[in-house]
Design a protein around this motif. Sequence first.
Motif, PDB file in Angstrom:
ATOM      1  N   ARG A 109      15.407  12.854   4.308  1.00  0.00           N
ATOM      2  CA  ARG A 109      15.316  13.228   5.721  1.00  0.00           C
ATOM      3  C   ARG A 109      15.627  12.068   6.655  1.00  0.00           C
ATOM      4  O   ARG A 109      15.895  12.289   7.836  1.00  0.00           O
ATOM      5  N   HIS A 110      15.599  10.868   6.118  1.00  0.00           N
ATOM      6  CA  HIS A 110      15.877   9.699   6.948  1.00  0.00           C
ATOM      7  C   HIS A 110      17.087   8.921   6.455  1.00  0.00           C
ATOM      8  O   HIS A 110      17.127   7.704   6.535  1.00  0.00           O
ATOM      9  N   GLY A 111      18.069   9.684   5.963  1.00  0.00           N
ATOM     10  CA  GLY A 111      19.381   9.121   5.728  1.00  0.00           C
ATOM     11  C   GLY A 111      19.738   8.697   4.325  1.00  0.00           C
ATOM     12  O   GLY A 111      20.849   8.216   4.111  1.00  0.00           O
ATOM     13  N   GLN A 112      18.839   8.842   3.355  1.00  0.00           N
ATOM     14  CA  GLN A 112      19.199   8.511   1.966  1.00  0.00           C
ATOM     15  C   GLN A 112      20.283   9.485   1.531  1.00  0.00           C
ATOM     16  O   GLN A 112      20.051  10.684   1.476  1.00  0.00           O
ATOM     17  N   GLN A 113      21.466   8.978   1.254  1.00  0.00           N
ATOM     18  CA  GLN A 113      22.624   9.829   1.001  1.00  0.00           C
ATOM     19  C   GLN A 113      22.697  10.383  -0.415  1.00  0.00           C
ATOM     20  O   GLN A 113      23.094  11.521  -0.598  1.00  0.00           O
ATOM     21  N   GLN A 114      22.362   9.595  -1.403  1.00  0.00           N
ATOM     22  CA  GLN A 114      22.488  10.059  -2.782  1.00  0.00           C
ATOM     23  C   GLN A 114      21.116  10.302  -3.380  1.00  0.00           C
ATOM     24  O   GLN A 114      20.125   9.779  -2.903  1.00  0.00           O
ATOM     25  N   THR A 115      21.112  11.100  -4.428  1.00  0.00           N
ATOM     26  CA  THR A 115      19.873  11.289  -5.171  1.00  0.00           C
ATOM     27  C   THR A 115      19.522   9.965  -5.820  1.00  0.00           C
ATOM     28  O   THR A 115      20.364   9.333  -6.452  1.00  0.00           O
ATOM     29  N   ALA A 116      18.307   9.542  -5.630  1.00  0.00           N
ATOM     30  CA  ALA A 116      17.892   8.239  -6.141  1.00  0.00           C
ATOM     31  C   ALA A 116      16.463   8.323  -6.645  1.00  0.00           C
ATOM     32  O   ALA A 116      15.731   9.269  -6.340  1.00  0.00           O
ATOM     33  N   LEU A 133      11.816   4.483  -1.702  1.00  0.00           N
ATOM     34  CA  LEU A 133      10.816   3.701  -0.970  1.00  0.00           C
ATOM     35  C   LEU A 133      11.468   2.525  -0.259  1.00  0.00           C
ATOM     36  O   LEU A 133      11.128   2.219   0.888  1.00  0.00           O
ATOM     37  N   GLN A 134      12.398   1.863  -0.927  1.00  0.00           N
ATOM     38  CA  GLN A 134      13.102   0.754  -0.292  1.00  0.00           C
ATOM     39  C   GLN A 134      13.892   1.246   0.917  1.00  0.00           C
ATOM     40  O   GLN A 134      13.934   0.579   1.952  1.00  0.00           O
ATOM     41  N   HIS A 135      14.499   2.415   0.802  1.00  0.00           N
ATOM     42  CA  HIS A 135      15.229   2.993   1.931  1.00  0.00           C
ATOM     43  C   HIS A 135      14.283   3.245   3.112  1.00  0.00           C
ATOM     44  O   HIS A 135      14.634   2.949   4.262  1.00  0.00           O
ATOM     45  N   LEU A 136      13.109   3.792   2.829  1.00  0.00           N
ATOM     46  CA  LEU A 136      12.142   4.045   3.901  1.00  0.00           C
ATOM     47  C   LEU A 136      11.686   2.743   4.548  1.00  0.00           C
ATOM     48  O   LEU A 136      11.462   2.693   5.755  1.00  0.00           O
ATOM     49  N   ARG A 137      11.590   1.699   3.765  1.00  0.00           N
ATOM     50  CA  ARG A 137      11.239   0.387   4.323  1.00  0.00           C
ATOM     51  C   ARG A 137      12.390  -0.157   5.162  1.00  0.00           C
ATOM     52  O   ARG A 137      12.195  -0.616   6.296  1.00  0.00           O
ATOM     53  N   ASN A 138      13.590  -0.120   4.616  1.00  0.00           N
ATOM     54  CA  ASN A 138      14.761  -0.648   5.327  1.00  0.00           C
ATOM     55  C   ASN A 138      15.045   0.103   6.621  1.00  0.00           C
ATOM     56  O   ASN A 138      15.545  -0.474   7.579  1.00  0.00           O
ATOM     57  N   SER A 139      14.722   1.387   6.643  1.00  0.00           N
ATOM     58  CA  SER A 139      14.975   2.195   7.837  1.00  0.00           C
ATOM     59  C   SER A 139      13.840   2.107   8.856  1.00  0.00           C
ATOM     60  O   SER A 139      13.891   2.751   9.901  1.00  0.00           O
ATOM     61  N   GLY A 140      12.811   1.316   8.542  1.00  0.00           N
ATOM     62  CA  GLY A 140      11.720   1.109   9.480  1.00  0.00           C
ATOM     63  C   GLY A 140      10.631   2.161   9.436  1.00  0.00           C
ATOM     64  O   GLY A 140       9.717   2.147  10.267  1.00  0.00           O
ATOM     65  N   ARG A 141      10.688   3.071   8.490  1.00  0.00           N
ATOM     66  CA  ARG A 141       9.652   4.107   8.385  1.00  0.00           C
ATOM     67  C   ARG A 141       8.379   3.580   7.740  1.00  0.00           C
ATOM     68  O   ARG A 141       7.294   4.065   8.013  1.00  0.00           O
ATOM     69  N   LEU A 142       8.522   2.609   6.850  1.00  0.00           N
ATOM     70  CA  LEU A 142       7.372   1.960   6.228  1.00  0.00           C
ATOM     71  C   LEU A 142       7.474   0.463   6.494  1.00  0.00           C
ATOM     72  O   LEU A 142       8.558  -0.111   6.381  1.00  0.00           O
ATOM     73  N   ASP A 143       6.340  -0.160   6.823  1.00  0.00           N
ATOM     74  CA  ASP A 143       6.363  -1.616   6.940  1.00  0.00           C
ATOM     75  C   ASP A 143       6.122  -2.208   5.543  1.00  0.00           C
ATOM     76  O   ASP A 143       5.935  -1.475   4.568  1.00  0.00           O
ATOM     77  N   ALA A 144       6.138  -3.514   5.452  1.00  0.00           N
ATOM     78  CA  ALA A 144       6.044  -4.172   4.146  1.00  0.00           C
ATOM     79  C   ALA A 144       4.752  -3.823   3.418  1.00  0.00           C
ATOM     80  O   ALA A 144       4.758  -3.585   2.201  1.00  0.00           O
ATOM     81  N   GLU A 145       3.641  -3.787   4.135  1.00  0.00           N
ATOM     82  CA  GLU A 145       2.364  -3.487   3.499  1.00  0.00           C
ATOM     83  C   GLU A 145       2.308  -2.035   3.028  1.00  0.00           C
ATOM     84  O   GLU A 145       1.821  -1.753   1.929  1.00  0.00           O
ATOM     85  N   GLU A 146       2.794  -1.117   3.855  1.00  0.00           N
ATOM     86  CA  GLU A 146       2.815   0.296   3.456  1.00  0.00           C
ATOM     87  C   GLU A 146       3.726   0.491   2.245  1.00  0.00           C
ATOM     88  O   GLU A 146       3.374   1.221   1.312  1.00  0.00           O
ATOM     89  N   TYR A 195      -0.400  10.547   4.812  1.00  0.00           N
ATOM     90  CA  TYR A 195       0.022   9.416   5.642  1.00  0.00           C
ATOM     91  C   TYR A 195       1.546   9.335   5.697  1.00  0.00           C
ATOM     92  O   TYR A 195       2.115   9.125   6.773  1.00  0.00           O
ATOM     93  N   LEU A 196       2.201   9.521   4.562  1.00  0.00           N
ATOM     94  CA  LEU A 196       3.661   9.460   4.552  1.00  0.00           C
ATOM     95  C   LEU A 196       4.255  10.549   5.435  1.00  0.00           C
ATOM     96  O   LEU A 196       5.209  10.302   6.176  1.00  0.00           O
ATOM     97  N   LEU A 197       3.712  11.732   5.392  1.00  0.00           N
ATOM     98  CA  LEU A 197       4.227  12.812   6.239  1.00  0.00           C
ATOM     99  C   LEU A 197       4.100  12.469   7.713  1.00  0.00           C
ATOM    100  O   LEU A 197       4.990  12.776   8.507  1.00  0.00           O
ATOM    101  N   ILE A 198       3.021  11.817   8.094  1.00  0.00           N
ATOM    102  CA  ILE A 198       2.841  11.385   9.493  1.00  0.00           C
ATOM    103  C   ILE A 198       3.851  10.297   9.834  1.00  0.00           C
ATOM    104  O   ILE A 198       4.453  10.301  10.909  1.00  0.00           O
ATOM    105  N   LYS A 199       4.053   9.356   8.920  1.00  0.00           N
ATOM    106  CA  LYS A 199       4.958   8.234   9.182  1.00  0.00           C
ATOM    107  C   LYS A 199       6.417   8.672   9.342  1.00  0.00           C
ATOM    108  O   LYS A 199       7.157   8.036  10.072  1.00  0.00           O
ATOM    109  N   ILE A 200       6.820   9.714   8.663  1.00  0.00           N
ATOM    110  CA  ILE A 200       8.230  10.114   8.723  1.00  0.00           C
ATOM    111  C   ILE A 200       8.501  11.176   9.780  1.00  0.00           C
ATOM    112  O   ILE A 200       9.649  11.528  10.005  1.00  0.00           O
ATOM    113  N   ALA A 201       7.446  11.671  10.400  1.00  0.00           N
ATOM    114  CA  ALA A 201       7.619  12.744  11.394  1.00  0.00           C
ATOM    115  C   ALA A 201       8.410  12.255  12.600  1.00  0.00           C
ATOM    116  O   ALA A 201       8.468  11.130  12.943  1.00  0.00           O
TER     117      ALA A 201
END
Length: 114
Positions: free
Chosen positions: A43-50, A56-69, A108-114
């Motif tokens: 939902r936040h731009g990951q193009q291929q099945t991974a 998780l790295q994609h969610l971090r790189n896209s700013g949806r998760l910070d380093a601690e999360e 928590y993840l559902l809230i973070k990506i909303a």
Amino acid sequence: MGFNVAATHYRQAVDNFTDGNFEACNGQLRSFQEDLVREAARRHGQQQTAGVDVCLQHLRNSGRLDAEEWNIFRSLWNGIQNNGPHAGLTTEEEARFRLHMLTAAGRYLLIKIA
């Protein structure tokens, strides 16, 4: 499809826990976490099945998760790779811990990506 697959795994995990099928509960919780993270990344731009780690790295790189999360989700994922649906390798308390932790993390993840 959305989060329907993840929700189905979660419902089955809860049903298995209440029925005392703790190994099956653990297996469904693993599938729940996997599908939830993959869909969140998609939902936040990951193009291929991974795999979960890449998602998780994609969610971090896209700013949806910070380093601690990111570390929390990565640790949860790594921690549920053993004692899953293998007969005799889990306890009720382990399954309860996983159910509570993955319920909280999933919400928590559902809230973070909303």
